[in-house]
Motif scaffolding. Structure first.
Motif, short mmCIF file in Angstrom:
data_model
loop_
_atom_site.label_atom_id
_atom_site.label_comp_id
_atom_site.label_asym_id
_atom_site.label_seq_id
_atom_site.Cartn_x
_atom_site.Cartn_y
_atom_site.Cartn_z
N VAL A 8 0.77 -1.26 0.12
CA VAL A 8 0.02 0.03 -0.02
C VAL A 8 1.03 1.16 0.08
O VAL A 8 0.67 2.18 -0.86
CB VAL A 8 -0.92 -0.10 1.24
CG1 VAL A 8 -1.84 1.43 1.22
CG2 VAL A 8 -1.92 -0.99 0.92
N GLN A 9 1.87 1.07 0.79
CA GLN A 9 2.93 2.40 0.71
C GLN A 9 3.55 2.72 -0.43
O GLN A 9 3.47 3.98 -0.88
CB GLN A 9 4.02 2.16 1.81
CG GLN A 9 4.76 3.15 2.08
CD GLN A 9 5.98 3.00 3.10
OE1 GLN A 9 6.24 1.75 3.59
NE2 GLN A 9 6.39 4.03 3.94
N HIS A 39 0.73 3.89 -2.90
CA HIS A 39 0.36 5.50 -2.36
C HIS A 39 1.53 6.65 -2.81
O HIS A 39 1.34 7.36 -3.26
CB HIS A 39 0.29 5.30 -0.76
CG HIS A 39 -0.01 6.82 -0.22
ND1 HIS A 39 -0.90 7.48 -0.67
CD2 HIS A 39 0.97 7.65 0.58
CE1 HIS A 39 -0.90 8.78 0.20
NE2 HIS A 39 0.15 8.79 0.65
N ASN A 40 2.81 5.98 -2.67
CA ASN A 40 3.99 7.07 -2.87
C ASN A 40 3.81 7.16 -4.61
O ASN A 40 4.31 8.39 -4.91
CB ASN A 40 5.21 6.32 -2.54
CG ASN A 40 5.37 6.42 -0.93
OD1 ASN A 40 4.71 7.22 -0.38
ND2 ASN A 40 6.17 5.62 -0.31
N MET A 58 0.82 9.35 -5.38
CA MET A 58 1.31 10.74 -4.97
C MET A 58 2.19 11.50 -5.81
O MET A 58 2.37 12.92 -5.97
CB MET A 58 1.46 10.83 -3.42
CG MET A 58 0.23 10.45 -2.56
SD MET A 58 -1.27 11.54 -2.63
CE MET A 58 -0.45 12.93 -1.69
N SER A 70 -6.18 16.00 -1.96
CA SER A 70 -4.85 15.26 -1.67
C SER A 70 -4.08 15.52 -0.39
O SER A 70 -3.38 14.77 0.15
CB SER A 70 -3.80 15.48 -2.97
OG SER A 70 -3.25 16.99 -2.60
N LEU A 127 -5.40 12.86 1.61
CA LEU A 127 -4.98 11.71 1.17
C LEU A 127 -3.60 11.49 1.87
O LEU A 127 -2.87 10.35 1.83
CB LEU A 127 -4.72 11.55 -0.47
CG LEU A 127 -6.17 11.42 -1.15
CD1 LEU A 127 -5.90 11.22 -2.60
CD2 LEU A 127 -6.71 10.05 -0.61
N GLU A 128 -2.93 12.42 2.10
CA GLU A 128 -1.47 12.50 2.66
C GLU A 128 -1.56 11.94 4.20
O GLU A 128 -0.60 11.54 4.54
CB GLU A 128 -0.84 14.12 2.79
CG GLU A 128 -0.58 14.68 1.38
CD GLU A 128 -0.10 16.08 1.49
OE1 GLU A 128 -0.13 16.49 2.67
OE2 GLU A 128 0.11 16.57 0.37
N VAL A 169 -2.75 9.17 4.62
CA VAL A 169 -2.27 7.84 4.48
C VAL A 169 -0.93 7.79 4.98
O VAL A 169 -0.55 6.68 5.46
CB VAL A 169 -2.65 7.41 3.05
CG1 VAL A 169 -1.96 6.09 2.80
CG2 VAL A 169 -3.99 7.53 2.66
N ASP A 170 -0.09 8.71 4.84
CA ASP A 170 1.44 8.88 5.34
C ASP A 170 1.36 8.36 6.84
O ASP A 170 2.07 7.63 7.46
CB ASP A 170 2.00 10.02 5.26
CG ASP A 170 2.15 10.43 3.57
OD1 ASP A 170 2.04 9.54 2.77
OD2 ASP A 170 2.50 11.45 3.21
N TYR A 196 7.85 12.27 -2.84
CA TYR A 196 7.21 11.11 -2.97
C TYR A 196 8.08 10.14 -3.56
O TYR A 196 7.91 8.99 -3.53
CB TYR A 196 5.92 11.26 -3.46
CG TYR A 196 4.80 11.42 -2.50
CD1 TYR A 196 4.43 10.41 -1.07
CD2 TYR A 196 4.15 12.69 -2.20
CE1 TYR A 196 3.66 10.93 -0.22
CE2 TYR A 196 3.29 13.17 -1.20
CZ TYR A 196 3.11 12.19 -0.18
OH TYR A 196 2.13 12.48 0.95
#
Length: 200
Positions: free
Chosen positions: A8-9, A12-13, A16, A58, A61-62, A64-65, A120
């Motif tokens: 997922v990481q 996501h990265n 982004m 977004s 969405l950050e 998520v970090d 990212y």
């Protein structure tokens, strides 16, 4: 196992990074096509339609970090938590009038998009791109200086489209970011112990 979290990481990265790059290019083209880059006054005072609408989303969405850090058993720093909690506010106040985002929105989002594209990329593979870490912090600091400076300059120009209440929020938040990121830079890089010279 952390394997699902790591997948997922990575995804996501990548997403982004690509979206941040898109925002950077989108706003670069907007600034160029509208003549905003022809003068400092045009850059700071003029504004118009055309905003990457998902940029506000977004900022959420950050988060998520942050969730990923918790999932990996790590505790986010106070700077991380404050920055991510308040970033949506910094964007929202300048995007309040969707028909006419402030000039500060264009400037801040343009700079932030560029910074986040690099950031990212680094997050995607910190080991491979470890040389980017210090650069990311440096350009974040420069971004905060530029946003505070541009807002203050716009407020001092007569006839400039610079809503005082919105720019006051931007200046306040970005000033806090600036101080916090400088402190982080000093702790992380400037205060790093130097290697003792080896004796012959």
């Amino acid at each position: 196992t952390l394997q699902p979290v790591l997948h997922v990481q990575k995804l996501h990265n990548v997403l982004m990074c690509l979206y941040s790059l898109y925002v950077y290019v989108f706003l670069l083209l907007k600034l160029q096509s509208t003549g905003r880059m022809d003068s400092v006054r045009a850059m700071l005072c003029e504004s118009g339609d055309g905003a990457p609408m998902l940029w506000y989303a977004s900022k959420y969405l950050e988060w998520v970090d942050t969730l990923i850090l918790f999932a990996k058993g790590k505790k986010p720093s106070a700077l991380h938590l404050f920055h991510h909690a308040t970033a949506p506010i910094a964007v929202a106040v300048n995007l309040f009038d969707l028909a006419r985002p402030t000039a500060g929105f264009d400037i801040g989002s343009f700079l932030n998009g560029g910074v986040h594209a690099v950031m990212y990329l680094y997050y995607y593979d910190a080991a491979a791109y470890r040389d980017l870490r210090k650069m990311v912090t440096t350009i974040q600091i420069l971004q905060h200086v530029a946003v505070v400076g541009s807002c203050v300059a716009a407020l001092s120009m007569e006839g400039c489209h610079a809503p005082v209440e919105r720019y006051a929020v931007s200046i306040g938040l970005y000033a806090v970011y600036l101080v916090a990121f400088i402190a982080f830079y000093v702790r992380t890089y400037a205060s790093a112990p130097r290697a003792k010279p080896k004796r012959a």
